[in-house]
Design a protein around this motif. Structure first.
Motif, PDB file in Angstrom:
ATOM      1  N   HIS A 175     -32.449  10.653  -4.552  1.00  0.00           N
ATOM      2  CA  HIS A 175     -31.101  11.219  -4.923  1.00  0.00           C
ATOM      3  C   HIS A 175     -29.613  10.843  -3.907  1.00  0.00           C
ATOM      4  O   HIS A 175     -28.907  10.638  -4.273  1.00  0.00           O
ATOM      5  CB  HIS A 175     -31.387  12.469  -4.432  1.00  0.00           C
ATOM      6  CG  HIS A 175     -30.366  13.576  -5.156  1.00  0.00           C
ATOM      7  ND1 HIS A 175     -29.339  14.093  -4.514  1.00  0.00           N
ATOM      8  CD2 HIS A 175     -30.348  14.134  -6.483  1.00  0.00           C
ATOM      9  CE1 HIS A 175     -28.619  14.943  -5.286  1.00  0.00           C
ATOM     10  NE2 HIS A 175     -29.102  14.836  -6.724  1.00  0.00           N
TER      11      HIS A 175
ATOM     12  N   LEU B  12     -28.706   7.650  -5.587  1.00  0.00           N
ATOM     13  CA  LEU B  12     -27.738   7.775  -6.623  1.00  0.00           C
ATOM     14  C   LEU B  12     -26.485   8.455  -6.235  1.00  0.00           C
ATOM     15  O   LEU B  12     -25.460   8.363  -7.118  1.00  0.00           O
ATOM     16  CB  LEU B  12     -28.618   8.895  -7.574  1.00  0.00           C
ATOM     17  CG  LEU B  12     -27.976   9.402  -8.776  1.00  0.00           C
ATOM     18  CD1 LEU B  12     -28.056   8.142  -9.863  1.00  0.00           C
ATOM     19  CD2 LEU B  12     -29.014  10.508  -9.410  1.00  0.00           C
ATOM     20  N   ASP B  13     -26.487   9.265  -5.337  1.00  0.00           N
ATOM     21  CA  ASP B  13     -25.232   9.933  -4.999  1.00  0.00           C
ATOM     22  C   ASP B  13     -24.227   8.969  -4.500  1.00  0.00           C
ATOM     23  O   ASP B  13     -22.823   9.094  -4.922  1.00  0.00           O
ATOM     24  CB  ASP B  13     -25.767  10.835  -3.780  1.00  0.00           C
ATOM     25  CG  ASP B  13     -24.374  11.963  -3.677  1.00  0.00           C
ATOM     26  OD1 ASP B  13     -24.169  12.561  -4.629  1.00  0.00           O
ATOM     27  OD2 ASP B  13     -23.899  12.146  -2.592  1.00  0.00           O
TER      28      ASP B  13
ATOM     29  N   LEU C  20     -22.950   7.004  -7.545  1.00  0.00           N
ATOM     30  CA  LEU C  20     -22.003   7.692  -8.579  1.00  0.00           C
ATOM     31  C   LEU C  20     -20.689   7.689  -7.796  1.00  0.00           C
ATOM     32  O   LEU C  20     -19.465   7.753  -8.697  1.00  0.00           O
ATOM     33  CB  LEU C  20     -22.782   9.036  -8.919  1.00  0.00           C
ATOM     34  CG  LEU C  20     -23.859   8.924 -10.154  1.00  0.00           C
ATOM     35  CD1 LEU C  20     -24.502  10.349 -10.358  1.00  0.00           C
ATOM     36  CD2 LEU C  20     -23.162   8.424 -11.440  1.00  0.00           C
ATOM     37  N   ARG C  21     -20.838   7.947  -6.627  1.00  0.00           N
ATOM     38  CA  ARG C  21     -19.486   8.410  -6.047  1.00  0.00           C
ATOM     39  C   ARG C  21     -18.670   6.939  -6.005  1.00  0.00           C
ATOM     40  O   ARG C  21     -17.385   6.952  -6.016  1.00  0.00           O
ATOM     41  CB  ARG C  21     -19.636   8.598  -4.554  1.00  0.00           C
ATOM     42  CG  ARG C  21     -19.895  10.230  -4.214  1.00  0.00           C
ATOM     43  CD  ARG C  21     -20.254  10.569  -2.975  1.00  0.00           C
ATOM     44  NE  ARG C  21     -21.014  11.776  -2.765  1.00  0.00           N
ATOM     45  CZ  ARG C  21     -20.392  12.827  -2.519  1.00  0.00           C
ATOM     46  NH1 ARG C  21     -19.195  12.972  -2.483  1.00  0.00           N
ATOM     47  NH2 ARG C  21     -21.130  14.026  -2.577  1.00  0.00           N
TER      48      ARG C  21
ATOM     49  N   LEU D 152     -18.769   4.571  -8.270  1.00  0.00           N
ATOM     50  CA  LEU D 152     -18.526   4.499  -9.643  1.00  0.00           C
ATOM     51  C   LEU D 152     -17.487   5.411 -10.260  1.00  0.00           C
ATOM     52  O   LEU D 152     -16.916   5.202 -11.247  1.00  0.00           O
ATOM     53  CB  LEU D 152     -19.594   4.123 -10.676  1.00  0.00           C
ATOM     54  CG  LEU D 152     -20.660   3.213 -10.149  1.00  0.00           C
ATOM     55  CD1 LEU D 152     -21.917   3.456 -11.249  1.00  0.00           C
ATOM     56  CD2 LEU D 152     -20.183   1.856 -10.217  1.00  0.00           C
ATOM     57  N   ALA D 153     -17.203   6.687  -9.470  1.00  0.00           N
ATOM     58  CA  ALA D 153     -16.346   7.524 -10.179  1.00  0.00           C
ATOM     59  C   ALA D 153     -14.735   6.978  -9.727  1.00  0.00           C
ATOM     60  O   ALA D 153     -14.021   7.600 -10.452  1.00  0.00           O
ATOM     61  CB  ALA D 153     -16.457   8.813  -9.404  1.00  0.00           C
TER      62      ALA D 153
ATOM     63  N   PRO E 106     -12.009   4.117 -10.962  1.00  0.00           N
ATOM     64  CA  PRO E 106     -11.654   3.150 -11.866  1.00  0.00           C
ATOM     65  C   PRO E 106     -11.577   1.796 -11.192  1.00  0.00           C
ATOM     66  O   PRO E 106     -12.045   0.991 -12.100  1.00  0.00           O
ATOM     67  CB  PRO E 106     -10.516   3.679 -12.508  1.00  0.00           C
ATOM     68  CG  PRO E 106     -10.183   5.174 -11.899  1.00  0.00           C
ATOM     69  CD  PRO E 106     -10.996   5.204 -10.658  1.00  0.00           C
TER      70      PRO E 106
ATOM     71  N   ARG F  10     -14.889   0.556 -10.248  1.00  0.00           N
ATOM     72  CA  ARG F  10     -15.859   0.337 -11.689  1.00  0.00           C
ATOM     73  C   ARG F  10     -15.187  -0.891 -12.283  1.00  0.00           C
ATOM     74  O   ARG F  10     -16.116  -1.708 -12.721  1.00  0.00           O
ATOM     75  CB  ARG F  10     -15.539   1.605 -12.571  1.00  0.00           C
ATOM     76  CG  ARG F  10     -16.634   1.625 -13.473  1.00  0.00           C
ATOM     77  CD  ARG F  10     -16.608   3.023 -13.970  1.00  0.00           C
ATOM     78  NE  ARG F  10     -15.644   3.495 -14.766  1.00  0.00           N
ATOM     79  CZ  ARG F  10     -14.926   4.518 -14.418  1.00  0.00           C
ATOM     80  NH1 ARG F  10     -14.921   5.340 -13.298  1.00  0.00           N
ATOM     81  NH2 ARG F  10     -13.724   4.751 -15.075  1.00  0.00           N
TER      82      ARG F  10
ATOM     83  N   LEU G  75     -29.488   4.590 -11.505  1.00  0.00           N
ATOM     84  CA  LEU G  75     -28.725   5.250 -12.619  1.00  0.00           C
ATOM     85  C   LEU G  75     -29.428   5.261 -13.799  1.00  0.00           C
ATOM     86  O   LEU G  75     -29.380   6.262 -14.551  1.00  0.00           O
ATOM     87  CB  LEU G  75     -27.100   4.621 -12.803  1.00  0.00           C
ATOM     88  CG  LEU G  75     -26.200   5.368 -13.251  1.00  0.00           C
ATOM     89  CD1 LEU G  75     -26.200   6.868 -12.702  1.00  0.00           C
ATOM     90  CD2 LEU G  75     -24.725   4.722 -13.028  1.00  0.00           C
TER      91      LEU G  75
END
Lengths: 112, 112
Positions: free
Chosen positions: B5, B8-9, B12-13, B15-16, B18, B21, B82
């Protein structure tokens, strides 16, 4: 930049929050009424509803109300944009390994 | 809550955003030196370096410096957490469809 970029942006921003991710994890098992979703979090209902609105506007969940009970569901295919993007992020070496894996699966299937 | 977890956190943070990314999308094609990465963004170098630090601490990219040139690469398997999480988010109906798809692929392979 992929065409689905706006959708992906909303999905990743929604999932970057651990509470919203926990809600998605719960809903992947089955739909749930709002009070069930609230139970594991020591969180005021308005905060939970705010998280649900973010998830709904990102297209991750849908909800419907019967009488006074609102049921929330994970939207089928909600995470497809993320699957799609991850597929595009495979490096050339990983793509080669993918193709080898597919080939070996097919060969093994034919031999049995 | 999955064991991975925390990882993953962070992913995701990272990749959030742009810009981060877009950096990952560029690196999925091939490693790049920092000046190449900066080129498509009208961004001061310290801001770019800050984004790279976030990506590096999330385990998404690695970098090495030869002389004055720093080369950044996407870390192999960086996005596996992911993938793993998305697999767990498949709804029961989607899992059933997955199994049907695997069965049909195997059957088709045997018939050819």
């Amino acid at each position: 930049m992929p065409k689905y970029h706006g959708e992906l942006d909303a999905v990743l921003r929604a999932l970057a929050d651990p509470t919203r991710r926990a809600i998605v994890e719960r809903l992947a098992k089955s739909p749930a009424v709002v009070s069930e979703l609230a139970a594991p979090f020591s969180m005021a209902l308005p905060s939970l509803m705010q998280h649900l609105r973010v998830l709904e506007s990102a297209g991750l969940v849908t909800s419907h109300k019967i009488g006074r009970v609102r049921t929330v569901s994970l939207r089928p295919g909600a995470l497809d944009v993320l699957h799609l993007w991850l597929g595009e992020m495979r490096t050339p070496a990983e793509q080669q390994a993918d193709r080898l894996g597919i080939h070996l699966t097919r060969t093994a299937s034919k031999e049995t």
